[in-house]
Design a protein around this motif. Sequence first.
Motif, PDB file in Angstrom:
ATOM      1  N   PRO A  64      43.040  10.164  33.151  1.00  0.00           N
ATOM      2  CA  PRO A  64      43.152   9.235  34.271  1.00  0.00           C
ATOM      3  C   PRO A  64      43.498   9.898  35.603  1.00  0.00           C
ATOM      4  CG  PRO A  64      45.083   9.050  32.852  1.00  0.00           C
ATOM      5  CD  PRO A  64      44.117   9.962  32.160  1.00  0.00           C
ATOM      6  N   ILE A  67      40.674  10.969  38.213  1.00  0.00           N
ATOM      7  CA  ILE A  67      39.917   9.816  38.704  1.00  0.00           C
ATOM      8  C   ILE A  67      40.754   8.998  39.681  1.00  0.00           C
ATOM      9  CG2 ILE A  67      38.704   7.718  38.030  1.00  0.00           C
ATOM     10  CD1 ILE A  67      37.285  10.152  37.037  1.00  0.00           C
ATOM     11  N   PHE A  68      41.987   8.705  39.302  1.00  0.00           N
ATOM     12  CA  PHE A  68      42.860   7.926  40.185  1.00  0.00           C
ATOM     13  C   PHE A  68      43.088   8.658  41.502  1.00  0.00           C
ATOM     14  CE2 PHE A  68      43.779   5.290  36.598  1.00  0.00           C
ATOM     15  CZ  PHE A  68      44.320   4.109  37.105  1.00  0.00           C
ATOM     16  N   LEU A  86      32.399   1.319  37.448  1.00  0.00           N
ATOM     17  CA  LEU A  86      32.370   2.232  36.322  1.00  0.00           C
ATOM     18  C   LEU A  86      31.041   2.033  35.596  1.00  0.00           C
ATOM     19  CD1 LEU A  86      34.407   4.220  34.865  1.00  0.00           C
ATOM     20  CD2 LEU A  86      34.831   2.339  33.272  1.00  0.00           C
ATOM     21  N   ILE A 111      31.877   5.603  39.581  1.00  0.00           N
ATOM     22  CA  ILE A 111      32.517   6.601  38.724  1.00  0.00           C
ATOM     23  C   ILE A 111      31.558   6.928  37.594  1.00  0.00           C
ATOM     24  CG2 ILE A 111      34.474   7.120  37.232  1.00  0.00           C
ATOM     25  CD1 ILE A 111      36.102   5.081  38.803  1.00  0.00           C
ATOM     26  N   TYR A 118      36.277   7.049  28.686  1.00  0.00           N
ATOM     27  CA  TYR A 118      37.308   7.046  29.718  1.00  0.00           C
ATOM     28  C   TYR A 118      38.654   6.665  29.118  1.00  0.00           C
ATOM     29  CZ  TYR A 118      33.088   6.188  32.583  1.00  0.00           C
ATOM     30  OH  TYR A 118      31.845   6.238  33.152  1.00  0.00           O
ATOM     31  N   ASP A 119      39.714   7.204  29.678  1.00  0.00           N
ATOM     32  CA  ASP A 119      41.044   6.682  29.362  1.00  0.00           C
ATOM     33  C   ASP A 119      41.064   5.200  29.759  1.00  0.00           C
ATOM     34  OD1 ASP A 119      43.918   5.931  30.191  1.00  0.00           O
ATOM     35  OD2 ASP A 119      44.221   7.836  29.125  1.00  0.00           O
ATOM     36  N   ARG A 121      43.161   3.229  30.817  1.00  0.00           N
ATOM     37  CA  ARG A 121      43.892   2.832  32.020  1.00  0.00           C
ATOM     38  C   ARG A 121      43.016   2.877  33.268  1.00  0.00           C
ATOM     39  NH1 ARG A 121      48.772   6.629  30.087  1.00  0.00           N
ATOM     40  NH2 ARG A 121      46.903   7.742  29.362  1.00  0.00           N
ATOM     41  N   ILE A 122      41.950   3.656  33.216  1.00  0.00           N
ATOM     42  CA  ILE A 122      40.981   3.647  34.328  1.00  0.00           C
ATOM     43  C   ILE A 122      40.319   2.278  34.413  1.00  0.00           C
ATOM     44  CG2 ILE A 122      38.850   4.665  35.206  1.00  0.00           C
ATOM     45  CD1 ILE A 122      39.692   7.285  33.797  1.00  0.00           C
ATOM     46  N   ARG A 123      39.928   1.753  33.244  1.00  0.00           N
ATOM     47  CA  ARG A 123      39.308   0.425  33.214  1.00  0.00           C
ATOM     48  C   ARG A 123      40.289  -0.661  33.649  1.00  0.00           C
ATOM     49  NH1 ARG A 123      34.765   0.811  29.801  1.00  0.00           N
ATOM     50  NH2 ARG A 123      34.839   2.501  28.265  1.00  0.00           N
ATOM     51  N   LEU A 126      42.074   0.405  37.675  1.00  0.00           N
ATOM     52  CA  LEU A 126      41.427   1.030  38.827  1.00  0.00           C
ATOM     53  C   LEU A 126      40.110   0.360  39.192  1.00  0.00           C
ATOM     54  CD1 LEU A 126      41.562   3.329  40.909  1.00  0.00           C
ATOM     55  CD2 LEU A 126      40.304   4.755  39.270  1.00  0.00           C
ATOM     56  N   VAL A 127      39.209   0.222  38.256  1.00  0.00           N
ATOM     57  CA  VAL A 127      37.865  -0.249  38.575  1.00  0.00           C
ATOM     58  C   VAL A 127      37.853  -1.761  38.813  1.00  0.00           C
ATOM     59  CG1 VAL A 127      36.866   1.605  37.206  1.00  0.00           C
ATOM     60  CG2 VAL A 127      37.131  -0.654  36.189  1.00  0.00           C
TER      61      VAL A 127
END
Length: 255
Positions: A64, A67-68, A86, A111, A118-119, A121-123, A126-127
Amino acid sequence: MRIDVLTLFPEMFTGFLSQSIIGKAIEKGAVQVNTVNFREYATNKHGTVDDYPYGGGGGMVLKPEPIFLAVEDLIAGQAVKPRIILMCPQGVPYTQRIAEQLAEEEHLIFICGHYEGYDERIRQHLVTDELSIGDYVLTGGELPAMVVMDSVIRLLPGVLGNEISAVTDSFSTGLLEHPHYTRPAEFRGWSVPDVLLSGHHGEIAKWRHRESLRRTWQRRPDLLQNRELSEQERAWLREWEEERGADSRQESDEA
């Protein structure tokens, strides 16, 4: 419009961004596209952007932190959060309607992942959107991102030479596009329909509408399920259904 693309392989976009309509759109200033190698935001000296999944399993998972950090750098100082997209086979199926919605935005961030996934937490944190261009898996999100970008950029004002083109494309009207013909009027015994040579714009428009509906009925009948049909459209559909039934009966008799 401004588009930022997070990718481990920015070179993949070189040809795509420099050629044809996309290249001309960038030259005109209709869109600004920036590719970002998010490996530059890795938090260790080795540039690590992926790691083994907790709980075991095959493949590697994108971390993550890079990306963050990349996204936060891109949106620093912005009052309004852009659409952060994403590209993922688990995402919402991409359609022309979504393309039209994205074309109204001022800033998009794509992304593009690689490896196993993906981890989560990105989903979750973030997105704003997860999009899929089909029920299949590719090696990365770069090609899907290009597909979405192409479909969005061509809708921007001034990008296409003929503004009517985007409005009459397949799916923009809810129907597949009608057949097209050009010179010569006759080729190897195959002739252009007389109505297209008549110069009668009303009849041409009617023929195109009819053929769009016919092509949709033949190839993508699912698109008609939720369409509010006019009396004329219903009459055409009844006519074709009767013709199909007659053909089926004839084939059965011949067999």
